[in-house]
Design a protein around this motif. Structure first.
Motif, PDB file in Angstrom:
ATOM      1  N   GLN A 135       0.822  -1.210   0.000  1.00  0.00           N
ATOM      2  CA  GLN A 135       0.000   0.000   0.000  1.00  0.00           C
ATOM      3  C   GLN A 135       0.861   1.268   0.000  1.00  0.00           C
ATOM      4  OE1 GLN A 135      -2.662  -0.789   3.415  1.00  0.00           O
ATOM      5  NE2 GLN A 135      -4.255  -1.239   1.923  1.00  0.00           N
ATOM      6  N   LYS A 136       1.767   1.321  -0.946  1.00  0.00           N
ATOM      7  CA  LYS A 136       2.662   2.464  -1.092  1.00  0.00           C
ATOM      8  C   LYS A 136       1.869   3.729  -1.415  1.00  0.00           C
ATOM      9  CE  LYS A 136       5.231   2.400  -4.754  1.00  0.00           C
ATOM     10  NZ  LYS A 136       6.318   1.984  -5.659  1.00  0.00           N
ATOM     11  N   VAL A 137       2.213   4.833  -0.753  1.00  0.00           N
ATOM     12  CA  VAL A 137       1.560   6.116  -0.986  1.00  0.00           C
ATOM     13  C   VAL A 137       2.339   6.890  -2.043  1.00  0.00           C
ATOM     14  CG1 VAL A 137       0.873   8.318   0.035  1.00  0.00           C
ATOM     15  CG2 VAL A 137       0.660   6.205   1.357  1.00  0.00           C
ATOM     16  N   VAL A 138       1.642   7.359  -3.075  1.00  0.00           N
ATOM     17  CA  VAL A 138       2.282   8.102  -4.159  1.00  0.00           C
ATOM     18  C   VAL A 138       1.545   9.421  -4.371  1.00  0.00           C
ATOM     19  CG1 VAL A 138       3.124   6.034  -5.318  1.00  0.00           C
ATOM     20  CG2 VAL A 138       0.868   6.913  -5.887  1.00  0.00           C
ATOM     21  N   ARG A 139       2.258  10.403  -4.917  1.00  0.00           N
ATOM     22  CA  ARG A 139       1.659  11.702  -5.231  1.00  0.00           C
ATOM     23  C   ARG A 139       1.307  11.743  -6.712  1.00  0.00           C
ATOM     24  NH1 ARG A 139       1.647  16.392  -2.545  1.00  0.00           N
ATOM     25  NH2 ARG A 139       3.259  15.666  -1.104  1.00  0.00           N
ATOM     26  N   LYS A 140       0.101  12.199  -7.005  1.00  0.00           N
ATOM     27  CA  LYS A 140      -0.341  12.278  -8.399  1.00  0.00           C
ATOM     28  C   LYS A 140      -0.918  13.665  -8.682  1.00  0.00           C
ATOM     29  CE  LYS A 140      -1.397   7.350  -8.957  1.00  0.00           C
ATOM     30  NZ  LYS A 140      -2.418   6.344  -9.355  1.00  0.00           N
ATOM     31  N   GLY A 141      -0.678  14.141  -9.905  1.00  0.00           N
ATOM     32  CA  GLY A 141      -1.279  15.392 -10.348  1.00  0.00           C
ATOM     33  C   GLY A 141      -0.614  16.654  -9.857  1.00  0.00           C
ATOM     34  N   SER A 142       0.646  16.592  -9.419  1.00  0.00           N
ATOM     35  CA  SER A 142       1.332  17.781  -8.912  1.00  0.00           C
ATOM     36  C   SER A 142       1.910  18.602 -10.061  1.00  0.00           C
ATOM     37  CB  SER A 142       2.457  17.375  -7.955  1.00  0.00           C
ATOM     38  OG  SER A 142       3.278  18.478  -7.649  1.00  0.00           O
ATOM     39  N   VAL A 143       1.755  19.936  -9.986  1.00  0.00           N
ATOM     40  CA  VAL A 143       2.357  20.796 -11.000  1.00  0.00           C
ATOM     41  C   VAL A 143       3.877  20.690 -10.952  1.00  0.00           C
ATOM     42  CG1 VAL A 143       0.464  22.456 -11.030  1.00  0.00           C
ATOM     43  CG2 VAL A 143       2.341  22.777  -9.429  1.00  0.00           C
TER      44      VAL A 143
END
Length: 306
Positions: free
Chosen positions: A271-279
């Protein structure tokens, strides 16, 4: 202290770090045991013995592994004779014959896990905040550490780490954020620098002559490997000596939504947390320097790093 912890539920503190400005505040007296040793687990093990109690085999094993981790297998600069003594006692109580083999297997397992973490996990996993009130600088400094047997694997992900660090600064309202990658086998440190403020403070703390890569995003810290003994004391010294944050570039106007969202990867078994949609991920993060001078940053980066 983590805001998710209710201060009323805290009955005691056992630690091996210096008291900082954000130390817990309680309404009633509590048990406090803070010693300048290499690991909190050394204190716990010592307390067992002074009370005439024998920890179970499993507890002794956990305490042993914790001390080896905190002290980098008794090779780190924070190691004391108490740590060495408790390691010997705990190894006997837990039935460990080869401490070196245990430490090597432990470090390899930790490195494998770190290699699989997202940039968010690496930047936020072992991060501490330090508040300063000085004439030249009043603010918060975040300092994250990644300890691994293969630092190149982490450093090679620089283009992932830099945007995440800038986003983390915005989300946590930090003035400065560092990430140190420590090779726990070769006992060497590398500092990841995500902006002009970080570059300026790093030079003030670790020397103008510290070796930098061409883009000014990586600083060689040599044999400095301990946040407690090598990093924060030098940063504190630099700030108290009059370090001033580089010129203010105007208020931040980046909406939090522009930093993207943190999501759990449904395909990752851990359940790795990732960042999506960052400018920032879309535009990238530019170098803090160019030919020894600060460079123009993207409009998004200017706003976030202000």
């Amino acid at each position: 202290m983590n805001p998710s912890i209710n201060p009323d539920s805290v009955v005691g503190v056992i630690d091996h770090h210096a008291l900082q400005s954000k130390t817990i505040v309680t309404d009633r007296p509590i048990y406090i045991d803070i010693r300048p040793w290499g690991s909190m687990s050394t204190i716990v093990a010592h307390t067992y013995l002074t009370h005439g109690r024998r920890p179970s085999t499993s507890v002794a094993g956990m305490l042993l592994c914790a001390i080896l981790s905190d002290t980098l297998n008794l090779q780190g600069p924070t190691t004391t004779e108490w740590d060495r003594m408790m390691v010997a006692v705990l190894a006997d109580l837990s039935g460990v014959d080869d401490i070196q083999f245990l430490a090597s297997q432990q470090f390899k397992a930790k490195s494998r896990e770190l290699a699989g973490l997202s940039a968010h996990g690496l930047v936020n996993g072992d991060q501490k905040e330090f508040s300063f009130e000085n004439e030249g600088f009043r603010g918060d400094v975040g300092f994250a550490v990644v300890e691994t047997t293969d630092d190149a694997v982490i450093i090679d992900r620089l283009q992932e780490l830099l945007p995440e660090m800038v986003a983390c600064k915005k989300e946590r309202n930090l003035d400065v954020l560092f990430l140190a990658v420590v090779n726990i086998v070769q006992l060497k440190g590398t500092l990841v620098i995500c902006g002009p403020s970080e570059l300026s403070l790093a030079k003030a703390a670790f020397g103008e002559g510290a070796k930098l890569n061409d883009s000014g995003t990586i600083m060689d810290l040599g044999n400095r490997v301990s946040r407690k003994k090598d990093y924060i004391p030098e940063i504190t010294r630099a700030i108290k000596s009059g370090w001033v944050k580089p010129p203010y570039r105007g208020p931040s106007v980046v909406d939090m939504s522009q930093l993207g969202t943190l999501e759990v990867d449904p395909l990752d078994p851990f359940q790795k947390v990732v960042r999506k949609g960052s400018v920032l991920l879309e535009k990238g993060v530019t170098s803090p320097i160019s030919g020894g001078k600060r460079v123009e940053m993207t409009e998004e980066e200017k706003k976030v790093d202000a």
